[in-house]
Design an enzyme around this catalytic site. Sequence first.
Site, PDB file in Angstrom:
ATOM      1  N   HIS A 425       0.871  -1.178   0.048  1.00  0.00           N
ATOM      2  CA  HIS A 425      -0.187  -0.105  -0.011  1.00  0.00           C
ATOM      3  C   HIS A 425       0.851   1.288   0.058  1.00  0.00           C
ATOM      4  CE1 HIS A 425      -3.712   1.840   0.018  1.00  0.00           C
ATOM      5  NE2 HIS A 425      -4.323   1.016   0.618  1.00  0.00           N
ATOM      6  N   ASP A 429      -1.966   2.031  -4.848  1.00  0.00           N
ATOM      7  CA  ASP A 429      -3.563   2.217  -4.372  1.00  0.00           C
ATOM      8  C   ASP A 429      -4.349   1.092  -4.520  1.00  0.00           C
ATOM      9  OD1 ASP A 429      -2.416   4.625  -3.618  1.00  0.00           O
ATOM     10  OD2 ASP A 429      -2.924   5.819  -5.619  1.00  0.00           O
TER      11      ASP A 429
END
Length: 453
Positions: A425, A429
């Site tokens: 992450h 995204d």
Amino acid sequence: MARFSFRLPDIGEGISEAEIVAWHVAIGDRVEEDARIADMMTDKATVEMESPVAGIVIELAGEPGDSIPIGSTLVVIETEAETESDTVVAENPGVEVATDATPACLTPPEADGAASTLPTRTPAKAGAQSGDAREESAAPATTTNDAGPRPSPGYEEGQGHKHPILASPAVRARARDLGIDLSQVRTETDRVRHSDLDAHLRYGQSQGYHAPHASRARDDQPVKVIGMRRRIADNMAASKRHIPHFTYVEEVEVTALEAMRADLNANRGDRPKLTLLPLFIAALCRTLPDFPMLNARYDDEAGVVTRHGRVHMGMATQTDAGLMVPVLRDAQDKNVWQLAAEITRLAEAARTGKARSEELSGGTITVTSLGPLGGIATTPVINRPEVAIVGPNRIVERPVFVNDGRGGDIIRRAKLMNVSISCDHRVVDGWDAASFVQALKKLLETPVLLFAD
């Protein structure tokens, strides 16, 4: 006698130490020249060490799981060779030869010249002996027990009993299988019978009821985490510690894909049989150019993400030694038949321990599949420093509603499969991961697009 000190050679560029995975010899063993003595593991591969000489092993560098530096002594072997100098450098790199001027196995004569009546004890690491000392230590010492005769075979002395315990061979065998100490079995006669064993099992010497079978409990077994298992543990811990994972799962219908795979296999000729994996990898390779942030490696120390133009596909492979990830290079340039052949070759090399170090590194994205063992969904762990790992799950058949073209619905049988993706992450995204899986889903549900230019 001479001692050969075999030093751990340089077994890879940039390698400073290696871990002892397994010994194939023990102190006191005789080894022949070129015989296996140890398996050593580096960051890249497992290497077999072979003895450069024949002789007796007298020293080992450590226990399995220990790491030793390159150039340090791995094993010391005592040979029958004679050398004139105190120290001789062997022809083989990493091997030293030294003369054992004062063997530890020799016992100095007594001052008065009287011979000792006690046998000479040889130290555990003394190895081969010479002269009279070898003959003396080889002779077994004879001991006698003056305390009295030993019990006859087949009899046992119970705790607190001075008489032998009588039982038939069948009863003894049954007691042994059940783990029962016959000295603890109560009997009303001078002989233990099957009925006494039954009573002992049920009532346990009046200490409460016990089920009429042996305990299924097993002893605890401590297992040292070494070799490949320790590498896996370190890598998985580092991945979960440094990477903020997130996982996205989507359902994909693969009815058409499975039908096409069956047709291709029916007409494959001498080409390898297709499983789902080469078709899945082909779909990944067609999708990744539009999502370069997934085919990448992240150097978190330098703060740099490298987006790769080639797809070097890591394949999580289960082996007897643990999980390995051989890398299928330039997957984007291979057709499904070439992918199938390379998948088979790399998986076999990993399972047999023949994979080269360059085949186990350099991946840009990893695919993981448990095949028929696959569950409904998985949350795979990223193979650091990669930023994504994708996995197909088990295919199931379920009824689905489809439009009949006339404003209604019909029910038909469909083959469905979930696709899981875990991403880093920090650099990927959720929108990017979901968009990638949706594009992948389109290819898998319309497999003819895999062969379109």
